[in-house]
Write an enzyme that holds these catalytic residues in place. Structure first.
Site, PDB file in Angstrom:
ATOM      1  N   LYS A   8       0.838  -1.191   0.000  1.00  0.00           N
ATOM      2  CA  LYS A   8       0.000   0.000   0.000  1.00  0.00           C
ATOM      3  C   LYS A   8       0.876   1.246   0.000  1.00  0.00           C
ATOM      4  O   LYS A   8       1.549   1.540   0.977  1.00  0.00           O
ATOM      5  CB  LYS A   8      -0.922   0.055   1.223  1.00  0.00           C
ATOM      6  CG  LYS A   8      -2.006   1.120   1.030  1.00  0.00           C
ATOM      7  CD  LYS A   8      -2.556   1.691   2.318  1.00  0.00           C
ATOM      8  CE  LYS A   8      -1.724   2.792   2.902  1.00  0.00           C
ATOM      9  NZ  LYS A   8      -1.666   4.047   2.124  1.00  0.00           N
TER      10      LYS A   8
ATOM     11  N   GLU B 247      10.620  15.195  15.322  1.00  0.00           N
ATOM     12  CA  GLU B 247      10.921  15.117  13.899  1.00  0.00           C
ATOM     13  C   GLU B 247      10.109  16.175  13.152  1.00  0.00           C
ATOM     14  O   GLU B 247       8.887  16.175  13.200  1.00  0.00           O
ATOM     15  CB  GLU B 247      10.566  13.728  13.384  1.00  0.00           C
ATOM     16  CG  GLU B 247      10.964  13.525  11.950  1.00  0.00           C
ATOM     17  CD  GLU B 247      10.680  12.104  11.479  1.00  0.00           C
ATOM     18  OE1 GLU B 247       9.548  11.639  11.672  1.00  0.00           O
ATOM     19  OE2 GLU B 247      11.578  11.476  10.921  1.00  0.00           O
TER      20      GLU B 247
ATOM     21  N   GLU C 289      10.417   0.634  10.207  1.00  0.00           N
ATOM     22  CA  GLU C 289      11.387   1.708   9.953  1.00  0.00           C
ATOM     23  C   GLU C 289      10.678   3.006  10.244  1.00  0.00           C
ATOM     24  O   GLU C 289       9.819   3.426   9.469  1.00  0.00           O
ATOM     25  CB  GLU C 289      11.805   1.711   8.473  1.00  0.00           C
ATOM     26  CG  GLU C 289      12.386   0.418   7.983  1.00  0.00           C
ATOM     27  CD  GLU C 289      13.869   0.304   8.270  1.00  0.00           C
ATOM     28  OE1 GLU C 289      14.412   1.160   9.000  1.00  0.00           O
ATOM     29  OE2 GLU C 289      14.462  -0.640   7.758  1.00  0.00           O
TER      30      GLU C 289
ATOM     31  N   CYS D  17      13.896  10.388   6.268  1.00  0.00           N
ATOM     32  CA  CYS D  17      13.881   9.798   7.614  1.00  0.00           C
ATOM     33  C   CYS D  17      15.239   9.950   8.293  1.00  0.00           C
ATOM     34  O   CYS D  17      15.324  10.212   9.478  1.00  0.00           O
ATOM     35  CB  CYS D  17      13.480   8.342   7.542  1.00  0.00           C
ATOM     36  SG  CYS D  17      14.464   7.419   6.365  1.00  0.00           S
TER      37      CYS D  17
ATOM     38  N   ILE E  77       2.313   5.719  14.025  1.00  0.00           N
ATOM     39  CA  ILE E  77       1.563   4.708  13.259  1.00  0.00           C
ATOM     40  C   ILE E  77       2.244   3.338  13.423  1.00  0.00           C
ATOM     41  O   ILE E  77       1.572   2.307  13.516  1.00  0.00           O
ATOM     42  CB  ILE E  77       1.434   5.103  11.768  1.00  0.00           C
ATOM     43  CG1 ILE E  77       0.695   6.442  11.612  1.00  0.00           C
ATOM     44  CG2 ILE E  77       0.715   4.004  10.972  1.00  0.00           C
ATOM     45  CD1 ILE E  77      -0.766   6.441  12.004  1.00  0.00           C
ATOM     46  N   GLY E  78       3.555   3.332  13.509  1.00  0.00           N
ATOM     47  CA  GLY E  78       4.280   2.078  13.720  1.00  0.00           C
ATOM     48  C   GLY E  78       3.857   1.399  15.019  1.00  0.00           C
ATOM     49  O   GLY E  78       3.659   0.186  15.068  1.00  0.00           O
TER      50      GLY E  78
ATOM     51  N   GLY F  36       7.377   4.471   8.077  1.00  0.00           N
ATOM     52  CA  GLY F  36       6.501   5.610   8.321  1.00  0.00           C
ATOM     53  C   GLY F  36       6.758   6.185   9.695  1.00  0.00           C
ATOM     54  O   GLY F  36       7.844   6.020  10.255  1.00  0.00           O
TER      55      GLY F  36
HETATM   56  P1  NAP Z   1       2.685   7.762   8.303  1.00  0.00           P
HETATM   57  O1  NAP Z   1       1.603   8.709   8.527  1.00  0.00           O
HETATM   58  O2  NAP Z   1       3.106   6.871   9.403  1.00  0.00           O
HETATM   59  O3  NAP Z   1       2.253   6.911   7.034  1.00  0.00           O
HETATM   60  C1  NAP Z   1       3.033   5.883   6.520  1.00  0.00           C
HETATM   61  C2  NAP Z   1       2.131   4.898   5.812  1.00  0.00           C
HETATM   62  O4  NAP Z   1       1.261   4.296   6.757  1.00  0.00           O
HETATM   63  C3  NAP Z   1       1.237   5.520   4.754  1.00  0.00           C
HETATM   64  O5  NAP Z   1       1.089   4.636   3.672  1.00  0.00           O
HETATM   65  C4  NAP Z   1      -0.066   5.673   5.510  1.00  0.00           C
HETATM   66  O6  NAP Z   1      -1.197   5.749   4.674  1.00  0.00           O
HETATM   67  C5  NAP Z   1      -0.067   4.417   6.328  1.00  0.00           C
HETATM   68  N1  NAP Z   1      -0.981   4.462   7.471  1.00  0.00           N
HETATM   69  C6  NAP Z   1      -1.455   5.533   8.142  1.00  0.00           C
HETATM   70  N2  NAP Z   1      -2.297   5.158   9.128  1.00  0.00           N
HETATM   71  C7  NAP Z   1      -2.369   3.812   9.084  1.00  0.00           C
HETATM   72  C8  NAP Z   1      -3.088   2.829   9.831  1.00  0.00           C
HETATM   73  N3  NAP Z   1      -3.899   3.172  10.835  1.00  0.00           N
HETATM   74  N4  NAP Z   1      -2.927   1.532   9.509  1.00  0.00           N
HETATM   75  C9  NAP Z   1      -2.112   1.166   8.506  1.00  0.00           C
HETATM   76  N5  NAP Z   1      -1.434   2.048   7.744  1.00  0.00           N
HETATM   77  C10 NAP Z   1      -1.545   3.360   8.035  1.00  0.00           C
HETATM   78  O7  NAP Z   1       4.022   8.488   7.846  1.00  0.00           O
HETATM   79  P2  NAP Z   1       4.174   9.561   6.676  1.00  0.00           P
HETATM   80  O8  NAP Z   1       3.703  10.838   7.236  1.00  0.00           O
HETATM   81  O9  NAP Z   1       3.617   9.082   5.415  1.00  0.00           O
HETATM   82  O10 NAP Z   1       5.747   9.541   6.443  1.00  0.00           O
HETATM   83  C11 NAP Z   1       6.611  10.269   7.199  1.00  0.00           C
HETATM   84  C12 NAP Z   1       7.212   9.422   8.302  1.00  0.00           C
HETATM   85  O11 NAP Z   1       7.870   8.275   7.766  1.00  0.00           O
HETATM   86  C13 NAP Z   1       8.259  10.146   9.070  1.00  0.00           C
HETATM   87  O12 NAP Z   1       8.068   9.974  10.447  1.00  0.00           O
HETATM   88  C14 NAP Z   1       9.572   9.494   8.653  1.00  0.00           C
HETATM   89  O13 NAP Z   1      10.601   9.533   9.564  1.00  0.00           O
HETATM   90  C15 NAP Z   1       9.160   8.118   8.376  1.00  0.00           C
HETATM   91  N6  NAP Z   1      10.092   7.479   7.458  1.00  0.00           N
HETATM   92  C16 NAP Z   1      10.967   6.541   7.950  1.00  0.00           C
HETATM   93  C17 NAP Z   1      11.887   5.944   7.118  1.00  0.00           C
HETATM   94  C18 NAP Z   1      12.838   4.905   7.643  1.00  0.00           C
HETATM   95  O14 NAP Z   1      13.437   4.203   6.857  1.00  0.00           O
HETATM   96  N7  NAP Z   1      12.972   4.741   8.933  1.00  0.00           N
HETATM   97  C19 NAP Z   1      11.926   6.279   5.774  1.00  0.00           C
HETATM   98  C20 NAP Z   1      11.038   7.248   5.299  1.00  0.00           C
HETATM   99  C21 NAP Z   1      10.126   7.838   6.157  1.00  0.00           C
HETATM  100  P3  NAP Z   1      -1.766   7.221   4.223  1.00  0.00           P
HETATM  101  O15 NAP Z   1      -0.786   7.750   3.282  1.00  0.00           O
HETATM  102  O16 NAP Z   1      -3.062   6.946   3.578  1.00  0.00           O
HETATM  103  O17 NAP Z   1      -1.894   8.014   5.491  1.00  0.00           O
END
Ligand code: NAP
Ligand code: MG
Length: 486
Positions: free
Chosen positions: A181, A389, A256, A290, A238-239, A234
């Protein structure tokens, strides 16, 4: 701009080798954050589609994919890497339209990484093996290294196509199938790569892509009993939620999550190189990275000079049209993200930091979620801009006094994703690298990635690793076979 080029076709779900509409018929519009104009409509997956995709992925586990020799699986994945390169211009344009990042980055950095993921992991398909372990001469005892099954992947919007490479390449190389997804804000390149996978010879059902909302399609994927493992990139919040939900079906997890990575400049460093590394570390990818070096620690004796040069450099980095090949600072992914980032700048100033560069929205052609390259000096590690962050082009600069102070402050955050060290002293470099709580440490460089090097976090940045040989542990499980020879 983009709108004068070829129109982007509507995105559909890729289930069992076919592009299909959602069972509900629902669609959503994906928007270009730089122009605020719609790019195209995309089918929106719901629970019924998740169920269909997971069933197809389970069926595919015992079909042509399972019967394929590892060398043939390897060839298919290599071909997919080639197809990514052949479609580089198209994919890079889609990525830039959807995400707002400079075309320079999507065309010359992201494409290369995606292709290298498929090329690198194609080689692993033929190199996974078990062991024979002689525990008793009367027995034949050995292990098989098997795929875990259907992998659910949920990815963020900051590196939409790179994340497809990071997740799908190793999972498929190890013989798993996948339901992915993409983020709601950036679904287009994942759909296109799934189409290319079919063209490369990946059998139907092996790689399914379900654009849609996290709280609907994502949630259904996390709850589905037919999914054996979840690979998530993400936010930490959410994790954590996903880990709780996944407990019901006991899924294996790779998480991650976020970061607040320290980039430490010692006075004995090559300061020109450190200056470049500090700016690249935070402004590459608009800081929506990230592993971004979002906390810059500068040794007190060089602090004042360094701030002046840093501010000069940041002011030269002007937001511009992401489709212009000369642009190096694009649009943030959305207006909501822009507001969040600008809110943090305000909070930093309120808490006593000095704004020495940027700090404002800077529309391009009157539009877009563009934010200036921003430097906050005199930050204290306890401020919100040092602990949380921001995920934008905002650098918090913090002074330090000696190795112990640098390490103590660097580790004093809930996260532990990456870190940078700038010094000419080899002993200092190695000892500091060991003492930093981070999954990755770069010395005299920052923000470098390769499919061969594992990437992931400690503490609030999650667990498990993407990339490298290490990630193959996450996508395989061991079976012990005992045979009585008497
Ligand atoms: P996010 O809100 O956690 O979303 C990540 C993914 O999870 C999206 O596809 C999102 O869908 C989905 N999601 C949201 N709520 C969910 C739920 N209840 N159940 C299952 N899936 C769900 O993060 P983001 O704002 O897109 O991305 C930014 C974050 O990602 C930052 O915190 C960043 O540090 C982190 N990140 C980490 C890495 C790493 O390798 N550690 C790499 C890149 C980014 P929707 O798009 O529909 O909300
Ligand atoms: Mg979009």
């Amino acid at each position: 701009m983009a709108e004068t080029l070829a129109p982007v076709k509507p995105g559909r779900l890729i289930i069992d080798g076919k592009a299909v509409d959602a069972a509900s018929g629902a669609t959503f519009t994906t928007v270009n954050p730089a122009t605020e104009e719609p790019i195209t409509t995309v089918a929106e997956a719901g629970p019924e589609d998740v169920d269909r995709a997971v069933k197809a992925a389970n069926a595919a586990l015992s079909g042509a994919w399972a019967k394929m020799k590892p060398i043939d699986r390897s060839r298919v994945l290599w071909k997919l890497g080639d197809l990514v390169l052949e479609h580089a211009d198209e994919l890079a344009r889609l990525e830039t339209l959807d995400n707002g990042k400079p075309i320079f980055e999507s065309r010359h950095v992201d494409i290369d990484m995606v292709a290298r993921c498929f090329h690198y992991f194609s080689g692993w398909a033929t190199k996974l093996s078990g062991d024979t372990t002689p525990v008793n001469p009367a027995l034949f005892t050995y292990t098989l290294r098997e795929p875990v099954g259907v992998v659910g992947a949920i990815i963020p919007w900051n590196f939409p196509m790179i994340m497809v490479g990071w997740k799908a390449a190793p999972a498929l190389a190890a013989g798993n199938t996948m339901v992915l997804k993409p983020a709601e804000l950036t679904p287009l390149t994942a759909i296109r790569i799934a189409e290319l996978a079919l063209e490369a010879g990946v059998p139907p059902g092996v790689f399914n892509v379900l654009p849609g909302k996290g709280r609907i399609a994502g949630e259904a994927l996390v709850k589905h009993p037919g999914v054996a493992k979840l690979s998530f990139t993400g936010s930490t919040e959410i994790g954590q939620h996903l880990m709780r939900t996944a407990a019901d079906t006991l899924k294996k997890l790779t998480l991650e999550l976020g970061g607040k990575s320290p980039n430490i400049v010692f006075a004995d460093a090559d300061l020109d190189a450190a200056l470049k590394g500090a700016t690249l570390g935070i402004f590459y990818g608009k800081g929506e990275v990230c592993g971004a070096g979002s906390r810059l620690f500068v040794e007190k004796s060089i602090y004042d000079d360094f701030i002046v040069k840093l501010a000069e450099r940041a002011k030269k980095l002007v937001p511009a049209d992401p489709l212009d090949p000369k642009t190096r600072l694009g649009s943030l992914v959305s207006k909501a993200q822009m507001d969040k980032v600008l809110g943090y700048v305000e909070s930093g100033v309120k808490e006593g930091a000095q704004l020495v560069a940027g700090g404002q929205r800077q529309p391009v052609n009157g539009k877009g979620a563009f934010v200036q390259a921003t430097v906050l000096a005199g930050v204290n590690n306890r401020m919100r801009v040092a602990q949380e962050e921001i995920f934008g082009p905002v650098l918090s600069v913090i002074p330090f006094d000696g190795v112990d102070d640098a390490v103590t402050q660097a580790n004093d955050v809930p996260y532990g994703l990456a870190a940078g060290v700038w010094t000419r002293d080899v002993r200092k470099a190695h000892t500091v690298a060991r003492r930093l709580a981070a999954g990755t440490v770069w010395v005299n460089m920052y923000n470098f990635y390769d499919p061969g090097m594992p990437f992931g976090g400690v503490k609030g940045s999650g667990f498990g690793r993407d990339l490298g040989e290490a990630c193959l542990q996450e996508y395989t499980q061991v079976k012990s076979v005992w045979m009585n020879l008497e």
